[in-house]
Structure formats: structure tokens, C-alpha cells
Write a protein that holds these residues in place. Structure first.
Motif: not given
Length: 201
Positions: A133-136, A153-157, A192-193
Motif C-alpha cells: 500500500k502506498v500514499a501518493a 499497488v499490489w494485491q495478491a490472492s 511522490s510515493l
């Protein structure tokens, strides 16, 4: 012997307290290209954005206006242009690293008024990464903050290990759609990330 034992005990105590707290800034460093990096006490780092808001005192001297503790504000418009140019060329603001996971903004696309973002993720984490999870924070073409949004930005199963981000892998994110960004004033694609959460299995 007792003194050494006390030192060891205090070190463990303070270390435990330190690890239990969230990351705090221990200082900033300005790179050769003009970008500023914030160093945190949890061995992470992040790039700091530039904001151009300034104010003028009665004697006509220019004074920086502090917007937030993580914002660096140049003292004059010439420095603003120089710093902004360095940041745009380098793309340094577009990258964040935490827990051996790196996220980089790679592409923007538009669907009517919605902005689509794509990211590249790479991992050197020994475990499988399932959530990043990112804060942009978005800045307009004058380097003024216009929005801050948080998303995965990434969510796996969980039941599909082949969807985990593994050590040594580089993978692309899905398109992340965000609203509230004016296309006409976001030509420089300044954002910015900061990675705010990583979940592993």
C-alpha cells in the motif's frame, strides 16, 4: 560487570521501544541533482517534494512558508525552477522503498477525467509479498500539492501463491484509477510515493 550488564539491558529496552514506534525522521540530505532525501530511524528513506508557496514580509524579503514537516520549500522562484527541473528529469519522486520492496511509478493514462497509474514493483524480501500500500502525493505543474491518495499497488490472492511478489522478481501493477487530478495542470506528472504498508506470507 554490573555496569556492562546494565548497559546491555538498557540497549535492549531502548531498542524494543524504538522498534515499537513508527518511523521518525532523523535528518535530510540534499543530492547533487538538487533532490532532498529524508532519512528515517527505521533504515528507510523517502524523497521530499518541492512546494513553491512563498510569502513576502514588509521589508520585501522572501520568507518560506512551511506547509508540512515533510515539505522542502525553496526561498526564491529561481531555486524553485532549478529544483523542479532536477526532480522532473530524475524522476526521483516516483520511487519508494521499504522492507526490501521497491515501487516505481512508470506510466500514466487517462479515461475521461480519471487518471490511471501503473507501477513497477521489485522485491528483495525473503517472504512472499501479498499487499503493498502506498500514499501518493500529487503536485501540479507549479509543484504545489493538489491531492494525496492511498491505494494498494499490489494485491495478491492468498490462495494463489503464484500471485505473490517473490524475492528477485519485478512485476507490473494493474492500472490504479484515481480522481481529482486536472489533466491540463499535470503535464509534468509530479507525484511522490511513500510505502505505508507491506504484508507478507
Amino acid at each position: 560487570m554490573h555496569f556492562r550488564h546494565l548497559q546491555h539491558t538498557l540497549f535492549i529496552l531502548f531498542s524494543s521501544v524504538s522498534f515499537g514506534l513508527s518511523a521518525a525522521s532523523i535528518g535530510t540530505v540534499t543530492l547533487d541533482n538538487g533532490a532532498t532525501v529524508q532519512l528515517n530511524d527505521d533504515h528507510t528513506w523517502e524523497y521530499i517534494a518541492v512546494n513553491t508557496e512563498i510569502t513576502t514580509k514588509a521589508d520585501n524579503t522572501i520568507v518560506p512558508v512551511v506547509i508540512a514537516s515533510t515539505t522542502v520549500i525553496p526561498a526564491n522562484t529561481e531555486q524553485t525552477a532549478k529544483d523542479k527541473s532536477s526532480l522532473v528529469r530524475s524522476g526521483l519522486l516516483n520511487t519508494a522503498v521499504k522492507s526490501d520492496v521497491k515501487v516505481t511509478f512508470t506510466e500514466a493514462t487517462w479515461r475521461e477525467r480519471s487518471l490511471g497509474l501503473k507501477f513497477a514493483l521489485s522485491s528483495n524480501n525473503a517472504e512472499g509479498v501479498v499487499i503493498v500500500k502506498v500514499a501518493a502525493t500529487f503536485y501540479d505543474d507549479q509543484a504545489k500539492q493538489i491531492s494525496e491518495q492511498t491505494f494498494n499497488v499490489w494485491q495478491a490472492s492468498y490462495r494463489l501463491p503464484n500471485t505473490y511478489l517473490r524475492k528477485g522478481e519485478t512485476r507490473d501493477s494493474r492500472i490504479i484509477w484515481v480522481d481529482g487530478i486536472d489533466k491540463a495542470n499535470w503535464a509534468d506528472k509530479l507525484l511522490s510515493l511513500k510505502i505505508v504498508e507491506i504484508e507478507t506470507r
